[in-house]
Enzyme design. Structure first.
Site, mmCIF file in Angstrom:
data_model
loop_
_atom_site.group_PDB
_atom_site.id
_atom_site.type_symbol
_atom_site.label_atom_id
_atom_site.label_comp_id
_atom_site.label_asym_id
_atom_site.label_seq_id
_atom_site.Cartn_x
_atom_site.Cartn_y
_atom_site.Cartn_z
ATOM 1 N N ASP A 1 -12.735 5.595 2.670
ATOM 2 C CA ASP A 1 -11.306 5.626 3.000
ATOM 3 C C ASP A 1 -10.912 7.058 3.361
ATOM 4 O O ASP A 1 -10.797 7.919 2.484
ATOM 5 C CB ASP A 1 -10.518 5.120 1.769
ATOM 6 C CG ASP A 1 -9.009 5.132 2.009
ATOM 7 O OD1 ASP A 1 -8.547 5.735 2.995
ATOM 8 O OD2 ASP A 1 -8.292 4.540 1.182
ATOM 9 N N GLU B 1 -7.315 0.399 -4.600
ATOM 10 C CA GLU B 1 -7.324 0.290 -3.135
ATOM 11 C C GLU B 1 -8.655 -0.251 -2.594
ATOM 12 O O GLU B 1 -8.638 -1.138 -1.735
ATOM 13 C CB GLU B 1 -6.987 1.648 -2.515
ATOM 14 C CG GLU B 1 -5.508 1.989 -2.702
ATOM 15 C CD GLU B 1 -5.192 3.463 -2.534
ATOM 16 O OE1 GLU B 1 -6.087 4.229 -2.117
ATOM 17 O OE2 GLU B 1 -4.050 3.856 -2.829
ATOM 18 N N LYS C 1 2.486 11.237 -3.266
ATOM 19 C CA LYS C 1 1.459 10.593 -4.088
ATOM 20 C C LYS C 1 0.596 11.619 -4.831
ATOM 21 O O LYS C 1 0.095 11.344 -5.914
ATOM 22 C CB LYS C 1 0.597 9.729 -3.174
ATOM 23 C CG LYS C 1 -0.299 8.735 -3.882
ATOM 24 C CD LYS C 1 -0.819 7.747 -2.868
ATOM 25 C CE LYS C 1 -1.904 6.858 -3.395
ATOM 26 N NZ LYS C 1 -2.360 5.915 -2.350
ATOM 27 N N ASP D 1 0.883 -1.164 0.000
ATOM 28 C CA ASP D 1 0.000 0.000 0.000
ATOM 29 C C ASP D 1 0.923 1.217 0.000
ATOM 30 O O ASP D 1 1.523 1.537 1.023
ATOM 31 C CB ASP D 1 -0.884 -0.066 1.256
ATOM 32 C CG ASP D 1 -1.676 1.221 1.479
ATOM 33 O OD1 ASP D 1 -1.661 2.088 0.592
ATOM 34 O OD2 ASP D 1 -2.303 1.334 2.550
#
Ligand code: AMP
Length: 623
Positions: free
Chosen positions: A206, A183, A83, A21
């Site tokens: 999330d 994800e 990211k 991850d």
């Protein structure tokens, strides 16, 4: 072909692959052990690695917890939230730049780069350093085992350029990407939702450090489809921290001017203290914000109650529910039609967040697994499946955004529609619009909007060499192929004359092969030795595995090899044995490549055997 054969030869050991991850705030790896996915963690540690890199003025960069701790002292050389920059251009991130205390620019060929001590470093390289650290820790924790293969997760809404950037980061880190998966799909896998007999509709909520992602998935016969994604790339735990920072700012207002308050060291210390307090409040009804900034003579302390915190962040939680509402309406579903709610991300530990999400969907969410670990665990499940472990299911995923070509007038002709199950391919016909036009320019775009300007351009290419003919006569077939990772390849062919050209689309904000090679070549000087040693160790292990598989299988299939293939194989095996422990990257690479080629006839013979057994006597090529 080579891959299939090698997988057979390697007899892939599922424990030697991992799921990663690669998160905005933290990154984490998991693997499969004793029939279940487990997080890889050094003894006594969480396993989670802050996705933060600090570059000291001299010496090697520091990745992870230490870097994060040093951020206060050296904010402009401490890189976080990489990211957000992956596969993006300056225009995409301009609004975010104020959040970052380090300088970000764009190169002439559209690559973002961060200026660190006068050295320009791309997000791909930065992410690769995080991946290397994750990989190193995993290897050390696994008792020296090298794990060069991994499934890496990305948000469901990541477009091709962002996925490609992730893949390139792994490549730079010397990790072979088995698959890039979404994800929310990984989170659903971690909870084993793929095994519920009837399938259903799943919401994955999330809330991480910097982002909110709400995904609505449907699961049918082992295929996860993303029905809708919504969210906010600028809403997460950091914003909750900022809400608490306002308490600090108000508390210090009398003591400090606005200018003093802007001190980066003070800001970072306040932010970290606010976060600590927020985390304490998830477990206790009351907590303290406390920090010291020695160079300003500040020692700040303040008690905060859970109620006070919940009131401060209530509007932010409301905002996350707005995204849930949007995702539901985009997917044409009502909250009551949702069968499962999965919570992901550290911020879903906040009791108020859990309670509000539960009330919204009228369903108790899955919280049994650690919300920081669910995605990595799911990636490990997928890695296990791909490495040939149990779970006799074929996991399929879908592409998140439609892919198309810009046509005359700036509109978009969609070639592959969103939610197509991958891998997939489609071909669309185009023609020339002017007499004697010998070239056609294509702009490949991704997105749902009708105008190319509103979609994301993945890259441009030109098909040349079309023979002169009247307008509209040329028949250009453009084929889009999306592989199992959701990555796109495009080819174009002029059909009326048979003239063809294969074109690779280079993502606008991505690396081309030459870039990757150059970066690998130059590598960051400070990381190079480590990198080569790591690569050599990986290769040594890979070579050892290949050798053992060859030795084992050669005995069974020796008689089926012709003498020449046998001699080649034995020679390559001897060469491999002689360099296996040499630690020399070049020698190992050469030996691995030779063994890969020389073992192909053996793999073919083995596959033939397997097929023969399965198909009672038919040859593979007759099937
Ligand atoms: P992630 O991006 O999923 O790693 O989530 C990181 C975010 O979760 C950060 O903003 C953390 O402050 C937050 N977080 C982690 N643990 C807790 C906790 N126990 N309570 C509240 N927030 C937390």
């Amino acid at each position: 072909m080579g891959y299939i054969e090698l997988d057979v030869l390697n007899n892939a050991d599922p424990s030697l692959v991992m799921g990663i991850d690669l998160g905005t705030t933290n990154s984490l790896a998991a693997t499969w052990r004793d029939g279940r996915p487990v997080v890889i963690r050094p003894e006594g540690a969480s396993g989670s690695i802050p996705s933060v890199i600090r570059f000291p003025p001299d010496g090697k960069p520091v990745v992870g917890r230490k870097a994060r701790e040093q951020a206060v002292a050296d904010p402009s050389h401490t890189i976080f939230s990489i990211k957000r920059f992956m596969g993006r251009g300056l225009d995409d991130v301009r609004d975010d730049l104020a959040d970052f205390p380090f300088p970000v620019s764009e190169s002439a060929d559209g690559l973002l780069q961060v200026d660190i001590h006068g050295r320009l470093i791309t997000p791909q390289e930065l992410s690769s350093m995080i991946l290397m650290r994750v990989h190193d820790i995993a290897c050390r924790t696994q008792g020296g085992a090298q794990i060069p293969r991994a499934v890496i997760t990305v948000p469901a809404y990541f477009d091709d350029a962002q996925r490609q950037a992730t893949r390139d980061a792994a490549r730079l880190a010397g990790i072979e990407v088995m698959r890039i998966i979404n994800e929310p799909t990984a989170a659903s896998l971690a909870y084993g939702l793929d095994r519920t007999a009837e399938g259903g509709k799943i919401v994955v909520y999330d809330l991480g450090g910097g982002t909110l992602d709400v995904s609505i998935l449907s699961l049918e016969k082992g295929v996860f489809r993303v029905l809708a994604t919504a969210g906010d790339t600028r809403l997460g735990g950091d914003d909750l921290d900022r809400a608490l920072v306002t308490l600090i700012t108000n508390g210090l207002a009398e003591q400090l001017s606005t200018e003093d308050m802007a001190d980066p060291g003070l800001q970072q210390a306040a932010r970290l203290a606010a976060e600590r307090c927020k985390i304490d409040l998830s477990a206790h009804p009351e907590a303290e914000i406390s920090f010291i900034v020695p160079h300003r003579g500040i020692h700040f302390r303040r008690q905060v109650t859970r109620e006070e915190f919940e009131e401060l962040v209530s509007a932010l939680i409301d905002k996350t529910l707005d995204s849930c509402r949007l995702a539901l309406s985009d997917s044409g579903l009502e909250a009551r039609e949702i069968d499962e709610v999965v919570l992901v991300g550290g911020s879903t530990r906040i009791p108020a967040v859990r309670a509000r999400v539960e009330a919204f969907f009228g369903r108790e969410p899955h919280t049994e697994l650690n919300p920081d670990e669910v995605v990595a665990l799911g990636a490990a499940v997928q890695a296990h499946i791909l490495a040939g472990g149990s779970r006799d299911m074929l996991l399929l995923d879908v592409i998140p955004l439609s892919l198309g070509i810009e046509t005359m007038g700036g509109s978009v002709s969609k070639v592959i529609l969103r939610n197509s199950t991958i891998p997939c391919q489609a071909t669309e016909g185009f023609t020339t619009y002017a007499d004697n036009q010998t070239g056609v320019d294509f702009n490949v775009v991704q997105g749902e909007r009708e105008l190319a300007a509103d979609c994301r351009s993945l890259g441009n290419f030109r098909l040349t060499g079309i023979p002169p003919m009247p307008a509209g006569m040329a028949r250009v077939a453009v084929r889009f192929f999306v592989d199992a990772d959701g990555l796109l390849r495009v080819t174009a062919r002029e059909e009326s004359t048979g003239h063809s050209a294969d074109i690779e689309v280079h993502p606008k904000h991505g690396l081309c092969d030459a870039d990757v090679d150059r970066m690998l070549e130059e590598s960051l000087e400070f990381a190079r030795e480590d990198y080569e040693a790591g690569m050599a160790a990986n290769l040594g292990t890979e070579l050892g595995t290949m050798l053992r598989a060859c030795e084992r299988n050669l005995e069974a299939a020796r008689a089926e090899l012709d003498p020449e293939s046998l001699a080649d194989l034995e020679e390559a095996m001897a060469a491999a044995r002689s360099v296996a422990d040499s630690g020399s990257l070049a020698a190992l690479q050469a030996a691995r490549d030779s063994l890969e080629v020389a073992s192909m006839p053996l793999a073919a013979a083995l596959m033939d055997d397997v097929a023969r057994a399965a198909l009672s006597g038919k040859k593979l090529d007759e099937v």
